[in-house]
Design a protein around this motif. Structure first.
Motif, mmCIF file in Angstrom:
data_model
loop_
_atom_site.group_PDB
_atom_site.id
_atom_site.type_symbol
_atom_site.label_atom_id
_atom_site.label_comp_id
_atom_site.label_asym_id
_atom_site.label_seq_id
_atom_site.Cartn_x
_atom_site.Cartn_y
_atom_site.Cartn_z
ATOM 1 N N ILE A 16 0.851 -1.196 0.000
ATOM 2 C CA ILE A 16 0.000 0.000 0.000
ATOM 3 C C ILE A 16 0.887 1.247 0.000
ATOM 4 C CG2 ILE A 16 -1.618 1.378 1.377
ATOM 5 C CD1 ILE A 16 -2.798 -1.374 2.336
ATOM 6 N N GLU A 31 -7.348 11.207 -5.590
ATOM 7 C CA GLU A 31 -8.548 12.040 -5.479
ATOM 8 C C GLU A 31 -9.077 12.443 -6.853
ATOM 9 O OE1 GLU A 31 -10.291 12.789 -2.757
ATOM 10 O OE2 GLU A 31 -8.897 11.655 -1.521
ATOM 11 N N ARG A 37 -7.513 5.388 -7.374
ATOM 12 C CA ARG A 37 -8.255 5.282 -6.108
ATOM 13 C C ARG A 37 -8.874 3.898 -5.971
ATOM 14 N NH1 ARG A 37 -11.128 9.463 -6.702
ATOM 15 N NH2 ARG A 37 -12.897 8.459 -7.688
ATOM 16 N N GLU A 38 -9.496 3.394 -7.034
ATOM 17 C CA GLU A 38 -10.122 2.061 -6.989
ATOM 18 C C GLU A 38 -9.087 0.976 -6.732
ATOM 19 O OE1 GLU A 38 -12.557 1.499 -10.483
ATOM 20 O OE2 GLU A 38 -13.652 3.352 -10.068
ATOM 21 N N MET A 40 -6.183 1.333 -5.201
ATOM 22 C CA MET A 40 -5.709 1.472 -3.832
ATOM 23 C C MET A 40 -6.741 0.952 -2.827
ATOM 24 S SD MET A 40 -2.605 2.541 -3.993
ATOM 25 C CE MET A 40 -2.311 2.963 -2.283
ATOM 26 N N VAL A 41 -8.013 1.239 -3.072
ATOM 27 C CA VAL A 41 -9.064 0.742 -2.174
ATOM 28 C C VAL A 41 -9.110 -0.785 -2.216
ATOM 29 C CG1 VAL A 41 -11.575 0.627 -1.840
ATOM 30 C CG2 VAL A 41 -10.457 2.837 -2.151
ATOM 31 N N GLU A 42 -8.919 -1.364 -3.394
ATOM 32 C CA GLU A 42 -8.897 -2.831 -3.488
ATOM 33 C C GLU A 42 -7.717 -3.397 -2.697
ATOM 34 O OE1 GLU A 42 -8.960 -6.491 -6.744
ATOM 35 O OE2 GLU A 42 -8.821 -4.428 -7.476
ATOM 36 N N ILE A 44 -6.187 -2.006 -0.159
ATOM 37 C CA ILE A 44 -6.491 -1.793 1.263
ATOM 38 C C ILE A 44 -7.505 -2.827 1.752
ATOM 39 C CG2 ILE A 44 -7.607 -0.201 2.892
ATOM 40 C CD1 ILE A 44 -6.351 2.087 1.108
ATOM 41 N N THR A 45 -8.528 -3.080 0.955
ATOM 42 C CA THR A 45 -9.569 -4.043 1.339
ATOM 43 C C THR A 45 -8.992 -5.443 1.521
ATOM 44 O OG1 THR A 45 -11.255 -2.749 0.194
ATOM 45 C CG2 THR A 45 -11.773 -5.066 0.639
ATOM 46 N N GLU A 48 -6.689 -5.398 4.731
ATOM 47 C CA GLU A 48 -7.445 -5.306 5.983
ATOM 48 C C GLU A 48 -8.352 -6.515 6.209
ATOM 49 O OE1 GLU A 48 -6.573 -3.265 8.304
ATOM 50 O OE2 GLU A 48 -5.173 -2.284 6.952
#
Length: 177
Positions: A16, A31, A37-38, A40-42, A44-45, A48
């Motif tokens: 990450i 942003e 962003r998508e 990075m969110v994947e 992170i998901t 986590e």
């Protein structure tokens, strides 16, 4: 299997951070750039999810009559099964966010060659306020974590360390209430 979950969550944190640095060096702001962003969110998901399973396995542990504690087998095996399959997605996302620089990097011997260094840095620069050398260092970090001998080892040990996927699935099935 429980201990593997925390190790890969830490590895995910490295990816990450490296992916965020690579995006920044490439001049892409999550942003303003939805695809970054998508991704990075994947990432992170996924990371986590490992961590959450590790915490749940610890919180819902079982204590035997002697006082020993065993992590909850369902959460521990779900976490391990997730990391066994998602490690490849983590690598893919880091590669995607890097924008292909990892595969286009010249060899380290060229970076340090006085005859080629200046022209390479001019061509391989990204964001104006971030030195090209820093961009290359971040790309090499992602390469080391995902596409090197060690990166390959992370994949294989994530897939098969602690038992096969079938063993994890059987434990989930056997222990699910």
């Amino acid at each position: 299997r429980h201990s593997c979950i925390a190790a890969r969550a830490g590895f995910g944190d490295l990816l990450i951070g490296a992916s965020a640095l690579m995006s920044e060096a490439n001049g892409l702001d999550p942003e303003r750039h939805a695809h970054i962003r998508e991704a990075m969110v994947e990432l992170i998901t996924i990371t986590e999810s490992f961590y959450a399973c590790g915490v749940a396995a610890s919180v819902y542990c079982r204590r035997d009559p002697a006082g020993s504690v065993m992590p909850d087998p369902v959460f521990a095996n779900i976490g391990k099964l997730l990391l066994a399959t998602k490690i490849y997605d983590m690598h893919r996302i880091a590669h995607d966010v890097s924008g292909g620089l990892i595969v286009a990097l010249p060899g380290p011997e060229e970076d340090h060659n006085p005859e080629t260094k200046a022209s390479l840095l001019a061509v391989l620069g990204g964001r104006a306020d971030i030195p090209a050398e820093q961009r290359l260092e971040v790309a090499r970090l992602i390469e080391d974590l995902t596409a090197s001998y060690q990166g390959g080892w992370y994949s294989v040990i994530s897939l098969h360390g602690g038992g096969s996927q079938e063993a994890m699935k059987r434990e989930i099935w056997r222990n699910y209430p």
